[in-house]
Design a protein around this motif. Structure first.
Motif, PDB file in Angstrom:
ATOM      1  N   UNK A  60     -10.756  23.787 -37.380  1.00 13.11           N
ATOM      2  CA  UNK A  60     -10.348  24.952 -36.606  1.00 13.11           C
ATOM      3  C   UNK A  60      -9.932  24.590 -35.180  1.00 13.11           C
ATOM      4  N   UNK A  61      -9.919  23.303 -34.863  1.00 10.32           N
ATOM      5  CA  UNK A  61      -9.549  22.882 -33.522  1.00 10.32           C
ATOM      6  C   UNK A  61     -10.592  23.192 -32.477  1.00 10.32           C
ATOM      7  N   UNK A  62     -11.829  23.363 -32.891  1.00 12.54           N
ATOM      8  CA  UNK A  62     -12.902  23.769 -31.995  1.00 12.54           C
ATOM      9  C   UNK A  62     -14.053  22.768 -32.036  1.00 12.54           C
ATOM     10  N   UNK A  63     -14.937  22.866 -31.045  1.00 16.55           N
ATOM     11  CA  UNK A  63     -16.213  22.167 -31.076  1.00 16.55           C
ATOM     12  C   UNK A  63     -17.300  23.203 -31.359  1.00 16.55           C
ATOM     13  N   UNK A  64     -18.413  22.739 -31.964  1.00 18.24           N
ATOM     14  CA  UNK A  64     -18.724  21.371 -32.356  1.00 18.24           C
ATOM     15  C   UNK A  64     -18.150  21.018 -33.726  1.00 18.24           C
ATOM     16  N   UNK A  65     -18.047  19.712 -33.930  1.00 19.51           N
ATOM     17  CA  UNK A  65     -17.754  19.152 -35.241  1.00 19.51           C
ATOM     18  C   UNK A  65     -18.734  18.006 -35.463  1.00 19.51           C
ATOM     19  N   UNK A  66     -19.358  17.991 -36.612  1.00 19.85           N
ATOM     20  CA  UNK A  66     -20.251  16.899 -36.977  1.00 19.85           C
ATOM     21  C   UNK A  66     -19.608  16.127 -38.121  1.00 19.85           C
ATOM     22  N   UNK A  67     -19.480  14.820 -37.942  1.00 26.35           N
ATOM     23  CA  UNK A  67     -18.983  13.957 -39.013  1.00 26.35           C
ATOM     24  C   UNK A  67     -20.167  13.180 -39.554  1.00 26.35           C
ATOM     25  N   UNK A  68     -20.497  13.427 -40.801  1.00 27.06           N
ATOM     26  CA  UNK A  68     -21.659  12.829 -41.454  1.00 27.06           C
ATOM     27  C   UNK A  68     -21.167  11.966 -42.608  1.00 27.06           C
ATOM     28  N   UNK A  69     -21.212  10.648 -42.385  1.00 28.17           N
ATOM     29  CA  UNK A  69     -20.797   9.703 -43.425  1.00 28.17           C
ATOM     30  C   UNK A  69     -19.393  10.030 -43.939  1.00 28.17           C
ATOM     31  N   UNK A  70     -18.506  10.339 -42.995  1.00 28.55           N
ATOM     32  CA  UNK A  70     -17.110  10.574 -43.344  1.00 28.55           C
ATOM     33  C   UNK A  70     -16.751  12.007 -43.659  1.00 28.55           C
ATOM     34  N   UNK A  71     -17.740  12.889 -43.809  1.00 32.91           N
ATOM     35  CA  UNK A  71     -17.473  14.295 -44.097  1.00 32.91           C
ATOM     36  C   UNK A  71     -17.631  15.115 -42.820  1.00 32.91           C
ATOM     37  N   UNK A  72     -16.622  15.921 -42.503  1.00 31.13           N
ATOM     38  CA  UNK A  72     -16.654  16.732 -41.292  1.00 31.13           C
ATOM     39  C   UNK A  72     -17.232  18.107 -41.581  1.00 31.13           C
TER      40      UNK A  72
ATOM     41  N   UNK B 106     -19.610  12.395 -28.776  1.00 33.93           N
ATOM     42  CA  UNK B 106     -18.333  12.210 -28.090  1.00 33.93           C
ATOM     43  C   UNK B 106     -17.898  13.514 -27.448  1.00 33.93           C
ATOM     44  N   UNK B 107     -17.919  13.584 -26.119  1.00 33.14           N
ATOM     45  CA  UNK B 107     -17.467  14.807 -25.439  1.00 33.14           C
ATOM     46  C   UNK B 107     -15.964  15.008 -25.619  1.00 33.14           C
ATOM     47  N   UNK B 108     -15.574  16.251 -25.785  1.00 32.07           N
ATOM     48  CA  UNK B 108     -14.173  16.637 -25.878  1.00 32.07           C
ATOM     49  C   UNK B 108     -13.867  17.580 -24.715  1.00 32.07           C
ATOM     50  N   UNK B 109     -12.827  17.259 -23.973  1.00 31.48           N
ATOM     51  CA  UNK B 109     -12.431  18.105 -22.841  1.00 31.48           C
ATOM     52  C   UNK B 109     -11.590  19.257 -23.374  1.00 31.48           C
ATOM     53  N   UNK B 110     -12.156  20.453 -23.357  1.00 32.68           N
ATOM     54  CA  UNK B 110     -11.462  21.600 -23.943  1.00 32.68           C
ATOM     55  C   UNK B 110     -10.313  22.104 -23.074  1.00 32.68           C
ATOM     56  N   UNK B 111     -10.238  21.632 -21.832  1.00 31.69           N
ATOM     57  CA  UNK B 111      -9.095  22.016 -21.010  1.00 31.69           C
ATOM     58  C   UNK B 111      -7.880  21.140 -21.279  1.00 31.69           C
ATOM     59  N   UNK B 112      -8.035  20.163 -22.178  1.00 27.92           N
ATOM     60  CA  UNK B 112      -6.906  19.343 -22.607  1.00 27.92           C
ATOM     61  C   UNK B 112      -6.201  20.051 -23.760  1.00 27.92           C
ATOM     62  N   UNK B 113      -4.884  20.170 -23.729  1.00 28.74           N
ATOM     63  CA  UNK B 113      -4.171  20.812 -24.846  1.00 28.74           C
ATOM     64  C   UNK B 113      -4.552  20.175 -26.175  1.00 28.74           C
ATOM     65  N   UNK B 114      -4.655  20.994 -27.212  1.00 25.81           N
ATOM     66  CA  UNK B 114      -5.128  20.509 -28.510  1.00 25.81           C
ATOM     67  C   UNK B 114      -4.346  19.303 -29.000  1.00 25.81           C
ATOM     68  N   UNK B 115      -3.042  19.325 -28.794  1.00 25.03           N
ATOM     69  CA  UNK B 115      -2.207  18.236 -29.299  1.00 25.03           C
ATOM     70  C   UNK B 115      -2.491  16.916 -28.591  1.00 25.03           C
ATOM     71  N   UNK B 116      -3.129  16.989 -27.407  1.00 29.24           N
ATOM     72  CA  UNK B 116      -3.406  15.780 -26.636  1.00 29.24           C
ATOM     73  C   UNK B 116      -4.858  15.307 -26.777  1.00 29.24           C
TER      74      UNK B 116
END
Length: 209
Positions: free
Chosen positions: A58-70, A37-47
């Motif tokens: 940390x509000x950053x990419x990448x994030x991997x969610x593996x079976x519910x664990x981030x 899932x791409x995340x547009x980093x130019x979008x404000x974090x709250x949006x």
């Protein structure tokens, strides 16, 4: 390389992010089923999407969610996936060397090249800042060039997550005003990585799911 299905894997990343590309590349090279899932980093974090905000400590990419664990931070994610897939993990005797390169990457090539690229493309900086970043980047490329003068990859057994981490931003070197050809052993190493079955350029890998 071994393939293990993990249909529950979800990767949040962003186009232009070499840190995201490290993880996406490992998933593609190992043919590990996942959603991206791409995340547009130019979008404000709250949006940004609520599911990403909840998963990203940390509000950053990448994030991997593996079976519910981030899992956050690219190199930590690489270690997790190498253990899960038993791929690109090196020999038992090489684990310390792999960790050394991962920690080196975080403070050196993973800092200098992306910040120089960002400054040249999106956030103009004073000349002295650009000179500092370029000097660091050139020193880091020289370190890698010396390492590859006597080794095809960073450890003897073959390509590992250390190679994926250290190379991530280097496929965009021209965007940082640098040339791999000025570091012939680095150029050869990058070509070896491009030749791996399943390798995809970051522009393509990070563009869409």
């Amino acid at each position: 390389m071994p393939t293990t299905p993990y249909p529950s894997l979800l990767l949040y990343g962003s186009a232009g992010s070499g840190h995201s590309y490290k993880v996406r590349s490992l998933l593609l090279l190992t043919e590990t089923p996942h959603r991206y899932q791409p995340i547009a980093l130019d979008t404000p974090r709250a949006q940004r999407p609520a599911d990403f905000v909840a998963a990203s400590q940390f509000g950053e990419v990448p994030v991997l969610v593996d079976d519910g664990t981030a899992y956050c931070q690219s190199d930590a994610i690489l270690v997790h996936l190498a253990q899960r897939t038993s791929a690109f993990c090196g020999a038992p005797s090489e684990q310390s060397a792999i960790l050394e390169w991962l920690f080196w990457e975080t403070n050196r090539i993973g800092f200098s090249v992306p910040n120089l690229r960002f400054a040249l493309r999106w956030a103009p900086q004073p000349a002295e800042v650009l000179a500092y970043l370029r000097e660091r980047a050139m020193a880091d490329l020289a370190t890698l060039n010396e390492a590859f003068a006597s080794s095809e990859f960073l450890v003897p057994s073959g390509p590992t997550i250390a190679d994926l981490a250290c190379s991530a931003y280097l496929f965009w070197l021209p965007e940082a005003g640098l040339a791999a050809e000025d570091f012939p052993h680095v150029a050869r190493w990058l070509n070896s990585l491009r030749a791996l079955p399943g390798w995809v350029h970051p522009n393509e890998a990070m563009a869409s799911a």
